[in-house]
Motif scaffolding. Structure first.
Motif, PDB file in Angstrom:
ATOM      1  N   ILE A   1     -58.746  -2.953  18.379  1.00 26.19           N
ATOM      2  CA  ILE A   1     -59.446  -3.044  19.664  1.00 26.19           C
ATOM      3  C   ILE A   1     -59.891  -4.484  19.860  1.00 26.19           C
ATOM      4  CG2 ILE A   1     -61.341  -2.136  21.062  1.00 26.19           C
ATOM      5  CD1 ILE A   1     -59.537   0.090  20.065  1.00 26.19           C
ATOM      6  N   THR A   2     -59.617  -5.054  21.021  1.00 26.54           N
ATOM      7  CA  THR A   2     -60.083  -6.407  21.319  1.00 26.54           C
ATOM      8  C   THR A   2     -60.997  -6.385  22.532  1.00 26.54           C
ATOM      9  OG1 THR A   2     -58.078  -6.850  22.591  1.00 26.54           O
ATOM     10  CG2 THR A   2     -58.075  -7.566  20.305  1.00 26.54           C
ATOM     11  N   GLY A   3     -61.936  -7.311  22.527  1.00 24.86           N
ATOM     12  CA  GLY A   3     -62.864  -7.452  23.641  1.00 24.86           C
ATOM     13  C   GLY A   3     -64.260  -6.942  23.352  1.00 24.86           C
TER      14      GLY A   3
ATOM     15  N   GLY B   1     -62.982  -4.830  14.501  1.00 27.40           N
ATOM     16  CA  GLY B   1     -62.217  -4.527  15.707  1.00 27.40           C
ATOM     17  C   GLY B   1     -61.219  -3.404  15.491  1.00 27.40           C
ATOM     18  N   GLN B   2     -61.513  -2.529  14.539  1.00 26.94           N
ATOM     19  CA  GLN B   2     -60.615  -1.426  14.220  1.00 26.94           C
ATOM     20  C   GLN B   2     -61.220  -0.094  14.633  1.00 26.94           C
ATOM     21  OE1 GLN B   2     -57.575  -1.592  12.932  1.00 26.94           O
ATOM     22  NE2 GLN B   2     -57.446  -3.486  11.789  1.00 26.94           N
ATOM     23  N   ALA B   3     -60.363   0.814  15.008  1.00 25.65           N
ATOM     24  CA  ALA B   3     -60.772   2.195  15.271  1.00 25.65           C
ATOM     25  C   ALA B   3     -59.883   3.103  14.452  1.00 25.65           C
ATOM     26  CB  ALA B   3     -60.633   2.528  16.744  1.00 25.65           C
TER      27      ALA B   3
ATOM     28  N   ALA C   1     -52.632   7.979  25.424  1.00 25.39           N
ATOM     29  CA  ALA C   1     -53.912   8.480  25.926  1.00 25.39           C
ATOM     30  C   ALA C   1     -55.069   7.736  25.270  1.00 25.39           C
ATOM     31  CB  ALA C   1     -54.030   9.982  25.666  1.00 25.39           C
ATOM     32  N   LEU C   2     -54.938   7.425  23.995  1.00 28.47           N
ATOM     33  CA  LEU C   2     -55.981   6.662  23.303  1.00 28.47           C
ATOM     34  C   LEU C   2     -56.101   5.258  23.885  1.00 28.47           C
ATOM     35  CD1 LEU C   2     -55.146   7.681  19.626  1.00 28.47           C
ATOM     36  CD2 LEU C   2     -57.015   8.573  21.048  1.00 28.47           C
ATOM     37  N   VAL C   3     -54.959   4.599  24.063  1.00 30.60           N
ATOM     38  CA  VAL C   3     -54.950   3.243  24.627  1.00 30.60           C
ATOM     39  C   VAL C   3     -55.517   3.259  26.040  1.00 30.60           C
ATOM     40  CG1 VAL C   3     -53.452   1.351  25.375  1.00 30.60           C
ATOM     41  CG2 VAL C   3     -53.076   2.425  23.153  1.00 30.60           C
ATOM     42  N   ALA C   4     -55.143   4.250  26.838  1.00 25.74           N
ATOM     43  CA  ALA C   4     -55.642   4.350  28.214  1.00 25.74           C
ATOM     44  C   ALA C   4     -57.154   4.533  28.242  1.00 25.74           C
ATOM     45  CB  ALA C   4     -54.956   5.503  28.945  1.00 25.74           C
ATOM     46  N   ALA C   5     -57.694   5.341  27.329  1.00 27.23           N
ATOM     47  CA  ALA C   5     -59.141   5.571  27.283  1.00 27.23           C
ATOM     48  C   ALA C   5     -59.884   4.280  26.989  1.00 27.23           C
ATOM     49  CB  ALA C   5     -59.476   6.627  26.237  1.00 27.23           C
ATOM     50  N   VAL C   6     -59.362   3.485  26.069  1.00 28.56           N
ATOM     51  CA  VAL C   6     -59.991   2.202  25.726  1.00 28.56           C
ATOM     52  C   VAL C   6     -59.869   1.229  26.894  1.00 28.56           C
ATOM     53  CG1 VAL C   6     -59.884   0.208  24.173  1.00 28.56           C
ATOM     54  CG2 VAL C   6     -59.635   2.527  23.249  1.00 28.56           C
TER      55      VAL C   6
ATOM     56  N   TYR D   1     -61.518  -2.678  27.606  1.00 33.94           N
ATOM     57  CA  TYR D   1     -61.079  -3.340  26.375  1.00 33.94           C
ATOM     58  C   TYR D   1     -59.582  -3.127  26.216  1.00 33.94           C
ATOM     59  CZ  TYR D   1     -66.074  -2.747  25.896  1.00 33.94           C
ATOM     60  OH  TYR D   1     -67.418  -2.756  26.147  1.00 33.94           O
ATOM     61  N   THR D   2     -58.990  -3.758  25.223  1.00 34.10           N
ATOM     62  CA  THR D   2     -57.569  -3.541  24.969  1.00 34.10           C
ATOM     63  C   THR D   2     -57.396  -2.905  23.604  1.00 34.10           C
ATOM     64  OG1 THR D   2     -57.286  -5.761  24.062  1.00 34.10           O
ATOM     65  CG2 THR D   2     -56.843  -5.480  26.415  1.00 34.10           C
ATOM     66  N   ALA D   3     -56.344  -2.116  23.483  1.00 37.47           N
ATOM     67  CA  ALA D   3     -56.062  -1.429  22.223  1.00 37.47           C
ATOM     68  C   ALA D   3     -54.572  -1.388  21.990  1.00 37.47           C
ATOM     69  CB  ALA D   3     -56.622  -0.010  22.264  1.00 37.47           C
ATOM     70  N   GLN D   4     -54.226  -1.413  20.723  1.00 37.86           N
ATOM     71  CA  GLN D   4     -52.844  -1.227  20.306  1.00 37.86           C
ATOM     72  C   GLN D   4     -52.868  -0.648  18.907  1.00 37.86           C
ATOM     73  OE1 GLN D   4     -51.321  -5.230  20.563  1.00 37.86           O
ATOM     74  NE2 GLN D   4     -51.777  -5.644  18.429  1.00 37.86           N
ATOM     75  N   ARG D   5     -51.780  -0.030  18.533  1.00 41.82           N
ATOM     76  CA  ARG D   5     -51.695   0.531  17.179  1.00 41.82           C
ATOM     77  C   ARG D   5     -51.833  -0.625  16.187  1.00 41.82           C
ATOM     78  NH1 ARG D   5     -49.523   5.238  14.943  1.00 41.82           N
ATOM     79  NH2 ARG D   5     -48.499   5.802  16.892  1.00 41.82           N
TER      80      ARG D   5
END
Length: 73
Positions: free
Chosen positions: A7-9, A39-41, A51-56, A61-65
């Motif tokens: 997770i960034t931001g 910055g990890q989830a 769906a996880l990325v969209a929720a973040v 914020y931004t998310a990626q695997r």
């Protein structure tokens, strides 16, 4: 199943709380823990990655695997 996200931001405890709440609200999530310092989830359950990325993203914020270290592949 466990999914690790980068997770960034996030800059404060409120950010961490908002991301945690958003991830836990995604259908299929059994638990989500967000670490502000790294910055990890870590998300447990069978939720879809998109769906996880969209929720973040909806929280601003931004998310990626998170990438897997080469030694663990």
């Amino acid at each position: 199943m466990t999914t690790e996200l980068k997770i960034t931001g996030m800059t404060c405890g409120h950010c961490q709380s908002a991301v945690t709440k958003a991830l836990r609200a995604v259908p299929g999530v059994q638990n989500a823990q967000v670490d502000l310092s790294t910055g990890q989830a870590i998300v447990e359950g069978d939720a879809d990655l998109q769906a996880l990325v969209a929720a973040v993203t909806e929280e601003g914020y931004t998310a990626q695997r998170a990438s897997t270290p080469a030694g663990l592949r």
